[in-house]
Design an enzyme around this catalytic site. Structure first.
Site, PDB file in Angstrom:
ATOM      1  N   PHE A 154       0.835   5.331   0.762  1.00 14.64           N
ATOM      2  CA  PHE A 154       0.347   6.613   1.829  1.00 14.64           C
ATOM      3  C   PHE A 154       0.991   7.562   0.875  1.00 14.64           C
ATOM      4  O   PHE A 154       1.759   7.819   1.055  1.00 14.64           O
ATOM      5  CB  PHE A 154       0.933   5.877   3.640  1.00 14.64           C
ATOM      6  N   THR A 190       0.859  -1.104  -0.313  1.00 16.85           N
ATOM      7  CA  THR A 190      -0.098  -0.105   0.156  1.00 16.85           C
ATOM      8  C   THR A 190       1.059   1.364   0.397  1.00 16.85           C
ATOM      9  O   THR A 190       1.837   1.279   0.794  1.00 16.85           O
ATOM     10  CB  THR A 190      -1.129   0.315   1.047  1.00 16.85           C
TER      11      THR A 190
END
Length: 292
Positions: free
Chosen positions: A182, A180
């Site tokens: 960010f 992921t």
């Protein structure tokens, strides 16, 4: 970056979710010396930064398996906040159960919608019914509080110890490359020099209602040698004709090539809003340019 307001805790980092989540883990990696503030929704996180209750926020913007986090693309342009950095987090989910609960008796798997989408193979293999929770760590807490031995949570490892659960199976994510990305948000833009290495610029724009407007709008980036690393479209206000584009390019707006490309973009754009210029993560080459 702006200083915290007088009387408020300095250096605090807000994230969406509960303690034990991937977002908290990402905060600990990106800013290990800063206290974190868990908040229930993305809107709450944005508001906390805008109001000066926290100094920064760390928000997931996309996942290599599940794709983009759609809410963020709608919240960012109107927030008045700036992207000042990024962080990449390899994602691992573990099947968590009540102590002593047998896996063969499980009936449901609880987690955030994105986490459920990243663990489809394990859910199908175990014959579980996916149940959407507001947060990955929150799912673990809810399982512990409910005391249902037929319910499991798909959560990051810290949540097991935090909420007193056992890890029945480790690393049940579908893909080993699951990660992921960010973005770091602040009230003031990052102070980045034009000639700094690995500079990234993010912006949103809408094109005019003209034939080949998008093609012409993007042509300036190619002719000026600007590498566009991301271009995503999404509807605005539920209107099929009101399409907005989120883009990221290599370089600083003050550099001649990107300055010319952005100037050319304005000729064909009905709206252009800069979201931030920041130094790319040291992990960017591993995750973004892995296929180069």
């Amino acid at each position: 970056m702006s200083s915290p307001s007088p009387g408020r805790s300095p250096g605090r980092i807000a994230y969406q979710g509960e303690p034990g989540s991937n977002s908290q883990l990402a905060c600990a990696q990106a800013w290990p010396d800063h206290p974190t503030v868990p908040l229930p929704t993305f809107e709450d996180v944005f508001a906390a930064v805008v109001d000066g209750e926290v100094e920064r926020a760390l928000i997931p913007i996309e996942n290599s398996v599940a794709g983009r986090v759609a809410d963020i693309h709608h919240l960012l342009p109107t927030s008045g906040l700036h992207i000042v950095g990024e962080h990449f987090l390899p994602i691992h989910f573990h099947l968590m159960v009540l102590p002593g609960a047998p896996v063969e008796k499980l009936r449901t798997a609880h987690s955030h919608a994105h986490a459920l989408g990243q663990c489809r193979k394990a859910i199908r293999r175990l014959g579980l019914r996916p149940v959407v929770a507001g947060d990955t760590a929150g799912a673990a807490r809810e399982i512990a509080e409910a005391g249902d031995p037929t319910a499991a949570a798909l959560s990051p490892e810290p949540a097991a110890e935090l909420y007193g659960l056992e890890i029945a199976e480790r690393n049940v994510e579908d893909e080993a490359h699951n990660a992921t990305r960010f973005v770091m948000l602040a009230r003031e833009p990052a102070d980045v020099l034009p000639d700094a290495p690995d500079v990234v610029t993010a912006f949103v724009f809408r094109v005019r209602n003209l034939p080949a407007a998008l093609y012409k709008a993007l042509g300036g980036f190619a002719t000026n040698g600007v590498n566009m690393t991301k271009l995503e479209s999404y509807m605005v206000d539920g209107q099929f004709a009101a399409t907005q584009f989120y883009a990221e390019v290599d370089g600083h707006p003050a550099s001649p090539g990107l300055a010319r490309a952005l100037e050319e973009l304005t000729f064909f754009a009905a709206e252009l809003k800069m979201l931030g210029t920041f130094s790319g993560s040291p992990l960017r080459h591993e995750f973004v340019n892995a296929g180069d």
